[in-house]
Design a protein around this motif. Structure first.
Motif, PDB file in Angstrom:
ATOM      1  N   MET A   1       0.823  -1.211   0.000  1.00 35.84           N
ATOM      2  CA  MET A   1       0.000   0.000   0.000  1.00 35.84           C
ATOM      3  C   MET A   1       0.863   1.271   0.000  1.00 35.84           C
ATOM      4  N   GLY A   2       0.339   2.304  -0.625  1.00 36.37           N
ATOM      5  CA  GLY A   2       1.112   3.526  -0.743  1.00 36.37           C
ATOM      6  C   GLY A   2       0.875   4.517   0.380  1.00 36.37           C
ATOM      7  N   ARG A   3       1.577   5.625   0.318  1.00 32.36           N
ATOM      8  CA  ARG A   3       1.357   6.715   1.265  1.00 32.36           C
ATOM      9  C   ARG A   3       1.106   7.994   0.479  1.00 32.36           C
ATOM     10  N   LEU A   4      -0.029   8.621   0.765  1.00 37.38           N
ATOM     11  CA  LEU A   4      -0.342   9.911   0.144  1.00 37.38           C
ATOM     12  C   LEU A   4      -0.054  11.007   1.153  1.00 37.38           C
ATOM     13  N   THR A   5       0.753  11.994   0.760  1.00 36.69           N
ATOM     14  CA  THR A   5       0.947  13.153   1.624  1.00 36.69           C
ATOM     15  C   THR A   5       0.256  14.348   0.978  1.00 36.69           C
ATOM     16  N   MET A   6      -0.713  14.887   1.684  1.00 35.55           N
ATOM     17  CA  MET A   6      -1.444  16.052   1.190  1.00 35.55           C
ATOM     18  C   MET A   6      -0.775  17.283   1.787  1.00 35.55           C
ATOM     19  N   ILE A   7      -0.248  18.143   0.913  1.00 40.07           N
ATOM     20  CA  ILE A   7       0.573  19.270   1.371  1.00 40.07           C
ATOM     21  C   ILE A   7      -0.069  20.603   0.994  1.00 40.07           C
ATOM     22  N   GLY A   8      -0.258  21.454   1.972  1.00 44.50           N
ATOM     23  CA  GLY A   8      -0.790  22.794   1.717  1.00 44.50           C
ATOM     24  C   GLY A   8       0.334  23.751   1.363  1.00 44.50           C
ATOM     25  N   LEU A   9       0.064  24.647   0.428  1.00 45.50           N
ATOM     26  CA  LEU A   9       1.073  25.617   0.006  1.00 45.50           C
ATOM     27  C   LEU A   9       0.801  26.996   0.587  1.00 45.50           C
ATOM     28  N   GLY A  10      -0.254  27.104   1.386  1.00 43.97           N
ATOM     29  CA  GLY A  10      -0.560  28.405   1.976  1.00 43.97           C
ATOM     30  C   GLY A  10      -1.219  29.343   0.990  1.00 43.97           C
ATOM     31  N   ILE A  11      -1.168  30.640   1.279  1.00 42.81           N
ATOM     32  CA  ILE A  11      -1.994  31.586   0.532  1.00 42.81           C
ATOM     33  C   ILE A  11      -1.202  32.666  -0.198  1.00 42.81           C
ATOM     34  N   SER A  12       0.130  32.542  -0.244  1.00 37.49           N
ATOM     35  CA  SER A  12       0.847  33.598  -0.973  1.00 37.49           C
ATOM     36  C   SER A  12       1.500  33.035  -2.234  1.00 37.49           C
ATOM     37  N   ASP A  13       2.695  32.494  -2.131  1.00 38.79           N
ATOM     38  CA  ASP A  13       3.346  31.917  -3.310  1.00 38.79           C
ATOM     39  C   ASP A  13       4.029  30.608  -2.917  1.00 38.79           C
ATOM     40  N   GLU A  14       4.948  30.131  -3.736  1.00 40.32           N
ATOM     41  CA  GLU A  14       5.557  28.815  -3.472  1.00 40.32           C
ATOM     42  C   GLU A  14       6.324  28.798  -2.148  1.00 40.32           C
ATOM     43  N   ARG A  15       6.698  29.974  -1.677  1.00 42.18           N
ATOM     44  CA  ARG A  15       7.448  30.025  -0.427  1.00 42.18           C
ATOM     45  C   ARG A  15       6.540  29.845   0.801  1.00 42.18           C
ATOM     46  N   GLY A  16       5.252  29.567   0.549  1.00 40.27           N
ATOM     47  CA  GLY A  16       4.319  29.256   1.626  1.00 40.27           C
ATOM     48  C   GLY A  16       4.418  27.792   2.055  1.00 40.27           C
ATOM     49  N   ILE A  17       5.102  26.983   1.265  1.00 37.15           N
ATOM     50  CA  ILE A  17       5.263  25.575   1.655  1.00 37.15           C
ATOM     51  C   ILE A  17       6.150  25.512   2.897  1.00 37.15           C
ATOM     52  N   SER A  18       5.851  24.571   3.792  1.00 37.01           N
ATOM     53  CA  SER A  18       6.663  24.448   5.000  1.00 37.01           C
ATOM     54  C   SER A  18       7.905  23.611   4.702  1.00 37.01           C
ATOM     55  N   ILE A  19       8.879  23.708   5.603  1.00 39.37           N
ATOM     56  CA  ILE A  19      10.106  22.912   5.485  1.00 39.37           C
ATOM     57  C   ILE A  19       9.746  21.426   5.401  1.00 39.37           C
ATOM     58  N   GLU A  20       8.790  21.003   6.240  1.00 40.94           N
ATOM     59  CA  GLU A  20       8.369  19.604   6.246  1.00 40.94           C
ATOM     60  C   GLU A  20       7.741  19.215   4.899  1.00 40.94           C
ATOM     61  N   GLY A  21       6.901  20.109   4.358  1.00 39.25           N
ATOM     62  CA  GLY A  21       6.264  19.845   3.079  1.00 39.25           C
ATOM     63  C   GLY A  21       7.291  19.708   1.967  1.00 39.25           C
ATOM     64  N   LEU A  22       8.282  20.598   1.985  1.00 44.67           N
ATOM     65  CA  LEU A  22       9.320  20.575   0.955  1.00 44.67           C
ATOM     66  C   LEU A  22      10.142  19.287   1.029  1.00 44.67           C
ATOM     67  N   GLU A  23      10.435  18.863   2.257  1.00 46.74           N
ATOM     68  CA  GLU A  23      11.194  17.613   2.435  1.00 46.74           C
ATOM     69  C   GLU A  23      10.439  16.424   1.824  1.00 46.74           C
ATOM     70  N   ARG A  24       9.151  16.354   2.133  1.00 44.34           N
ATOM     71  CA  ARG A  24       8.328  15.263   1.616  1.00 44.34           C
ATOM     72  C   ARG A  24       8.275  15.278   0.082  1.00 44.34           C
ATOM     73  N   LEU A  25       8.112  16.491  -0.435  1.00 43.90           N
ATOM     74  CA  LEU A  25       7.988  16.664  -1.880  1.00 43.90           C
ATOM     75  C   LEU A  25       9.253  16.191  -2.597  1.00 43.90           C
TER      76      LEU A  25
END
Lengths: 260, 260
Positions: free
Chosen positions: B1-25
């Motif tokens: 079975m796989g793992r889906l990570t749903m990542i929010g980018l926030g409300i401004s631009d690509e720099r709204g992604i969190s450090i954790e989100g970027l690592e996963r990505l």
């Protein structure tokens, strides 16, 4: 005049800071943080200092509210950052800092972040536009037990709406209300108010550590949650109103104490 | 079975992604994104691809809702990321993806992010626990003008509560409702409903580009906002209920069209 950047760290650990927030923090002349309104995973601040390569001064409630440590820093420095858990403008204390800084003629930038206000509903699989007013369940102090949180819940339920219940945080005393405490308090409030609209069989959603990898969501009756170990704080609780079938399907996946 | 990570980018631009989100990505086997429920600053996706050093496949509504592109990817890959603007669980469409993935036996991790649901109240300086139910103001389609959003506003106001009004986004048609449109629609709704509780003199808060460096907040009457240029989308609107003195003080800083 200086510039204050209010940066949210989100709801998990130091890796909840955004790329933009981290950039600002690295370039700042001074950086402060407070954790009396909300908490992050233990050790987050030490790891954030390592990540951004600078010192971050921790402020207690007195430094923030009475001594105005941030405003005095803005008189000395051009570029000041203030870090908080959750969203940087969700707490009244933080809005006061923003207001005072703006009135003193400083620029205030805000780098928003994940907040329990949005994350809790999402974690439970409930739809945002079906939430009524949010309430906070306080620790009973001696015999004092205000019933207004339950009145808000009942008012929302009557209109079919869900209620997000934030649970009391008294970080300075190391007290974080648990789902267990909250269920017990709600049952007491119902007794005091003499209502039968909420009782031990009422189904609610307990949420622990929303946004962390060990997050736990439990859909169960108030009485079943009294004996459920939800683990470490922070916790919150949702009292659902009328459920859409998709909300029901999601809550079913989180149901505990199901027979058969 | 796989793992889906749903990542929010926030409300401004690509720099709204969190450090954790970027690592996963960075570590994922496959990455998808959709922007039909919400938008980020232009060029954000290209810059995010550069930042994480990988391709991100853009999905339109059909790929997400009908073709189940994400679920089929989870059958092929162990580690799949799905990126959205705002918080990754705020839209019903995203909850459906989560539900289907969980039911298919996959693990779903969620990396929450800044959302307009929390940020708008904060940007306006209004207190979260004083908000009633959220509503969305739709573009009128021909003669069809439902008055339910105004009814929600009036219901909240009667109880002293603020109302967050999200404004219609029809990304596939390039239509983003503005504060100007929303004020005009609200005035029309009041006429249709025959109420005088909301009229062109009613004071509201227009918010544009919440969470970006060029965010604009304007406190003014519905009629004054009809002639105010709020700039690029996204916009939203708050109809305040009873104001606390600190909320008033903050809104005063955002007041436009003040005489003298």
């Amino acid at each position: 005049m200086g510039r204050l950047t209010m940066i949210g760290l989100g709801i998990s650990d130091e890796r909840g800071i955004s790329i933009e927030g981290l950039e600002r923090l690295k370039g700042a002349d001074a950086a402060f943080a407070e954790f009396f309104t909300s908490i992050l995973t233990e050790g987050s601040m030490e790891r954030l200092e390592a990540l951004c390569g600078r010192r971050i001064e921790m402020l207690d409630r007195k430094c923030v509210e009475d001594e105005d440590r941030i405003l005095s820093s803005l008189r000395e420095h051009e570029d000041v950052c203030f870090l908080t858990a959750g969203d940087p403008l969700a707490a009244t204390t933080h809005q006061e800092i923003r207001l005072r800084s703006l009135k003193a003629g400083h620029r205030v930038d805000v780098i928003h972040s994940a907040s329990i206000y949005t994350a809790a509903a999402g974690a439970a699989g409930l739809q945002h536009y079906k939430f009524g007013r949010t309430t906070t369940i306080p620790f009973p102090e001696g015999d004092y037990l205000p019933t207004s949180p339950l009145e808000i819940i009942l008012e929302n339920r009557e209109r079919g709406l869900h209620t997000l219940c934030l649970l009391d945080i008294q970080a300075d005393r190391g007290r974080y209300m648990t789902v267990h405490d909250a269920c017990s308090v709600l049952i007491q409030m119902a007794g005091k108010l003499g209502t039968e609209k909420i009782d031990p069989t009422t189904m609610v959603v307990g949420i622990a550590r929303a946004g962390r990898n060990d997050a736990k969501v439990a859909f169960a009756s108030l009485s079943a949650l009294l004996s459920e170990d939800m683990g470490d704080p922070p916790h919150c609780l949702i009292v659902p109103g009328r459920l859409h079938f998709m909300e029901e399907e999601m809550l079913d996946l989180f149901r505990i104490g199901r027979s058969g």
